[in-house]
Design a protein around this motif. Structure first.
Motif, PDB file in Angstrom:
ATOM      1  N   SER A  52       0.821  -1.213   0.000  1.00  0.00           N
ATOM      2  CA  SER A  52       0.000   0.000   0.000  1.00  0.00           C
ATOM      3  C   SER A  52       0.858   1.268   0.000  1.00  0.00           C
ATOM      4  CB  SER A  52      -0.990  -0.019   1.163  1.00  0.00           C
ATOM      5  OG  SER A  52      -0.343  -0.337   2.359  1.00  0.00           O
ATOM      6  N   THR A  53       2.127   1.134  -0.364  1.00  0.00           N
ATOM      7  CA  THR A  53       3.085   2.252  -0.582  1.00  0.00           C
ATOM      8  C   THR A  53       3.452   2.998   0.702  1.00  0.00           C
ATOM      9  OG1 THR A  53       1.570   4.103  -1.082  1.00  0.00           O
ATOM     10  CG2 THR A  53       2.100   2.627  -2.917  1.00  0.00           C
ATOM     11  N   LEU A  54       3.157   2.422   1.867  1.00  0.00           N
ATOM     12  CA  LEU A  54       3.495   3.096   3.126  1.00  0.00           C
ATOM     13  C   LEU A  54       4.936   2.805   3.531  1.00  0.00           C
ATOM     14  CD1 LEU A  54       0.264   2.278   5.160  1.00  0.00           C
ATOM     15  CD2 LEU A  54       0.833   4.433   4.046  1.00  0.00           C
ATOM     16  N   LEU A  55       5.524   1.782   2.889  1.00  0.00           N
ATOM     17  CA  LEU A  55       6.858   1.316   3.264  1.00  0.00           C
ATOM     18  C   LEU A  55       7.572   0.887   1.998  1.00  0.00           C
ATOM     19  CD1 LEU A  55       8.089   0.808   6.109  1.00  0.00           C
ATOM     20  CD2 LEU A  55       7.228  -1.532   5.968  1.00  0.00           C
ATOM     21  N   LYS A  56       8.872   1.166   1.905  1.00  0.00           N
ATOM     22  CA  LYS A  56       9.641   0.744   0.729  1.00  0.00           C
ATOM     23  C   LYS A  56      10.294  -0.612   0.992  1.00  0.00           C
ATOM     24  CE  LYS A  56      10.969   4.630  -2.182  1.00  0.00           C
ATOM     25  NZ  LYS A  56       9.682   5.274  -2.082  1.00  0.00           N
TER      26      LYS A  56
END
Length: 253
Positions: A52-56
Motif C-alpha cells: 500500500s506504498t506506506l513502506l519501501k
C-alpha cells in the motif's frame, strides 16, 4: 489464466538487523479473497504496508493492477484501499459525516448519495446520524470498511480486520467481505485467526520466518496431511492443526 491483480516477486524487507521478509512471492486474482496467515511478527503487516506504498521494500518487486508499487505509487494508491486493525473513524462525527468526508476527499461528485448507498449496504442506515464513538465494535468496523470502498478500489487490504471484535460482530464483517469479493474486488486479508481464513479465503498462504512456506486452497493444504482415522471415521484436520504442523515442520528442518 486471468492476470493477477496483486503480484509479488522476491519481496524483501529488513528493519535494522532483523530480516522480516526474506523474498516472498504471491499472486492474487480479481474477486479472490486471499488470506495471509502468520503468527504475530511474521511480517503480515509489513507486506501490506509495502503493497500500500506506506513502506519501501529492500528488494524484489510488487505490482498492483499492473502498476509498480515503488515507481508508480500514485497509481497504486488510486487502485487500493486499506483497512487497518484499528478503525480510522472520527468519533465526533456521525456515520454519515464520516463517509461524506472521505467521499469529498476522494473527489466523488455525489457524496451524499454515495454515503446513503453505503450506509444501506452495511446496515447502518438507522445509525447514520449517531456519533461514531457511540457505535458498537462491529458497527465501527463495518463503517470503516464502508469508508474504504469509496471510489470503488480494485484491491482492498484488510489487515487483521476482526481483531478485538466479539463473535457476532466478526460474522457481520465476514459477510461483508464475502459480498465484496462477489462484486469482483480482490481482497488480501491478513489474520492470525485461523477460523477467519477458513471461513473467508479462496486461497491462503502461510508466512513464517520471513518466507511463504505454503500456498494453496484449504483443501490443498489439507491434502498435505493424511486424514487421521478415528474409530473408522475420517477426521479432517482443522486449519489450526495444519498451520501448526507446517510451521513445526519448518522449525525441525
Amino acid at each position: 489464466m486471468e492476470h493477477a491483480v496483486i503480484s509479488i516477486k522476491g519481496l524483501k524487507k529488513s528493519f535494522s538487523d532483523k530480516e522480516v521478509l526474506k523474498g516472498i512471492d504471491l499472486e492474487v486474482r480479481r474477486g479472490e479473497i486471499f488470506a495471509l496467515l502468520g503468527s504475530n511478527g511474521a511480517g503480515k503487516t509489513t507486506t501490506v504496508n509495502i503493497l500500500s506504498t506506506l513502506l519501501k521494500a529492500d528488494g524484489g518487486e510488487a505490482t498492483i493492477c499492473g502498476y509498480n508499487v515503488q515507481h508508480q505509487p500514485e497509481d497504486v494508491r488510486q487502485s487500493i484501499s486499506l483497512t487497518g486493525q484499528f478503525a480510522a473513524l472520527d468519533g465526533m462525527l456521525t456515520g454519515r459525516e464520516n463517509l461524506m468526508v472521505i467521499a469529498k476527499l476522494r473527489g466523488i461528485s455525489n457524496p451524499a448519495q454515495v454515503a446513503d448507498d453505503l450506509l444501506a449496504r452495511f446496515s447502518l442506515t438507522d445509525a447514520a446520524n449517531r456519533r461514531a464513538d457511540k457505535y458498537s465494535g462491529g458497527m465501527k468496523r463495518r463503517l470503516d470498511i464502508a469508508m474504504s470502498l469509496i471510489g470503488t478500489p480494485a484491491v482492498i487490504f484488510l489487515d487483521e480486520p476482526t481483531t478485538g471484535l466479539d463473535p457476532e460482530a466478526r460474522i457481520e464483517v465476514w459477510d461483508t467481505v464475502k459480498e465484496l469479493a462477489g462484486g469482483g474486488t480482490a481482497i488480501l486479508l491478513t489474520t492470525q485467526y485461523l477460523e477467519e481464513a477458513e471461513q473467508l479465503a479462496d486461497r491462503l498462504a502461510i508466512l513464517h520466518g520471513g518466507r511463504i512456506i505454503s500456498t494453496g486452497t484449504l483443501s490443498e493444504l489439507k491434502g498435505m496431511f493424511p486424514p487421521a482415522k478415528v474409530e473408522y471415521i475420517e477426521k479432517q484436520p482443522t486449519l489450526e492443526e495444519i498451520f501448526l504442523a507446517i510451521i513445526g515442520k519448518k522449525e525441525e528442518m
